[in-house]
Design a protein around this motif. Structure first.
Motif, PDB file in Angstrom:
ATOM      1  N   ALA A  40      37.791  40.007  90.379  1.00 47.32           N
ATOM      2  CA  ALA A  40      36.464  40.103  91.165  1.00 47.32           C
ATOM      3  C   ALA A  40      36.659  40.151  92.795  1.00 47.32           C
ATOM      4  N   PRO A  41      37.991  38.463  93.442  1.00 43.17           N
ATOM      5  CA  PRO A  41      37.586  39.136  94.728  1.00 43.17           C
ATOM      6  C   PRO A  41      38.504  39.466  95.554  1.00 43.17           C
ATOM      7  N   PRO A  42      37.428  40.078  97.069  1.00 46.07           N
ATOM      8  CA  PRO A  42      37.845  41.026  97.762  1.00 46.07           C
ATOM      9  C   PRO A  42      39.522  40.761  97.586  1.00 46.07           C
ATOM     10  N   SER A  43      40.236  39.528  98.134  1.00 51.02           N
ATOM     11  CA  SER A  43      41.731  39.444  98.998  1.00 51.02           C
ATOM     12  C   SER A  43      42.467  39.863  96.933  1.00 51.02           C
ATOM     13  N   ALA A  44      42.185  39.932  96.124  1.00 56.41           N
ATOM     14  CA  ALA A  44      43.055  40.555  95.136  1.00 56.41           C
ATOM     15  C   ALA A  44      43.527  42.186  95.298  1.00 56.41           C
ATOM     16  N   LEU A  73      29.268  49.370  92.357  1.00 58.41           N
ATOM     17  CA  LEU A  73      28.607  49.096  91.604  1.00 58.41           C
ATOM     18  C   LEU A  73      29.830  47.900  90.601  1.00 58.41           C
ATOM     19  N   ASP A  74      28.925  46.665  91.050  1.00 54.60           N
ATOM     20  CA  ASP A  74      29.893  45.330  89.930  1.00 54.60           C
ATOM     21  C   ASP A  74      29.156  46.153  88.807  1.00 54.60           C
ATOM     22  N   ARG A  75      29.564  45.492  87.688  1.00 54.43           N
ATOM     23  CA  ARG A  75      29.126  45.466  86.537  1.00 54.43           C
ATOM     24  C   ARG A  75      29.812  44.233  85.201  1.00 54.43           C
ATOM     25  N   LEU A  78      34.566  46.919  87.357  1.00 50.93           N
ATOM     26  CA  LEU A  78      33.810  47.457  88.758  1.00 50.93           C
ATOM     27  C   LEU A  78      33.973  48.780  88.926  1.00 50.93           C
ATOM     28  N   ARG A  79      33.277  49.148  90.577  1.00 51.84           N
ATOM     29  CA  ARG A  79      33.070  50.744  90.801  1.00 51.84           C
ATOM     30  C   ARG A  79      33.593  50.628  92.302  1.00 51.84           C
ATOM     31  N   GLU A 126      37.790  53.087  89.757  1.00 55.67           N
ATOM     32  CA  GLU A 126      36.990  51.908  88.282  1.00 55.67           C
ATOM     33  C   GLU A 126      37.814  51.191  87.742  1.00 55.67           C
ATOM     34  N   VAL A 127      37.775  50.308  87.167  1.00 54.83           N
ATOM     35  CA  VAL A 127      38.190  49.230  86.406  1.00 54.83           C
ATOM     36  C   VAL A 127      37.010  48.755  85.716  1.00 54.83           C
ATOM     37  N   TRP A 128      37.588  49.472  84.123  1.00 55.85           N
ATOM     38  CA  TRP A 128      36.585  49.286  82.971  1.00 55.85           C
ATOM     39  C   TRP A 128      36.816  48.188  82.044  1.00 55.85           C
TER      40      TRP A 128
END
Length: 138
Positions: A36-40, A54-56, A61-62, A74-76
């Protein structure tokens, strides 16, 4: 004219096309929180400029990708058994006219990097959980 329609329906395959799957024995929400965090994102992909399109939520996330590569990622996160199956997709190109040898090298580098991210999360998020046992009660 026919070729134009075919190209529109089936665009060229990205030169760097990475697909990875890793099972993490933790809830999907824990894996989603790690991404979730942009720092990651900067930690996971230091040479890529990523922007969420796209935040699911707990499903993943995409992103659009810029910088060293141009494309999408993408991470599903799929619930599986008592954990989460982390699906990772990167479909991108190196900017400019790049020799095939460099593309192959970049593809291998990105494949190894994807596995390093997922196994790093597995190690961190599953810490304290003995193999084959339920997670420790907190």
């Amino acid at each position: 004219m026919f070729r134009d329609r075919v190209v529109a329906l089936f665009p060229a395959v990205a030169s760097v096309d990475v697909v990875d799957e890793t099972f993490l024995a933790v809830p999907r929400s824990a894996v989603a929180a790690a991404f979730a965090p942009p720092s990651a994102w900067r930690r996971f992909w230091p040479d890529l400029d990523v922007e969420v399109y796209l935040d699911r939520g707990d499903q993943g996330l995409r992103w659009t990708v810029g910088g060293a590569l141009v494309g999408t990622m993408e991470v599903w996160l799929e619930p599986m058994l008592d954990g989460t199956l982390l699906h990772y997709f990167l479909r991108a190109d190196l900017p400019g006219d790049v020799p095939a040898k460099r593309i192959r090298k970049e593809l291998r580098r990105r494949q190894l990097a994807a596995k390093a991210v997922s196994l790093g999360l597995k190690s961190t998020l599953e810490a304290g959980r003995a193999p084959g046992c339920p997670p420790p009660v907190s």
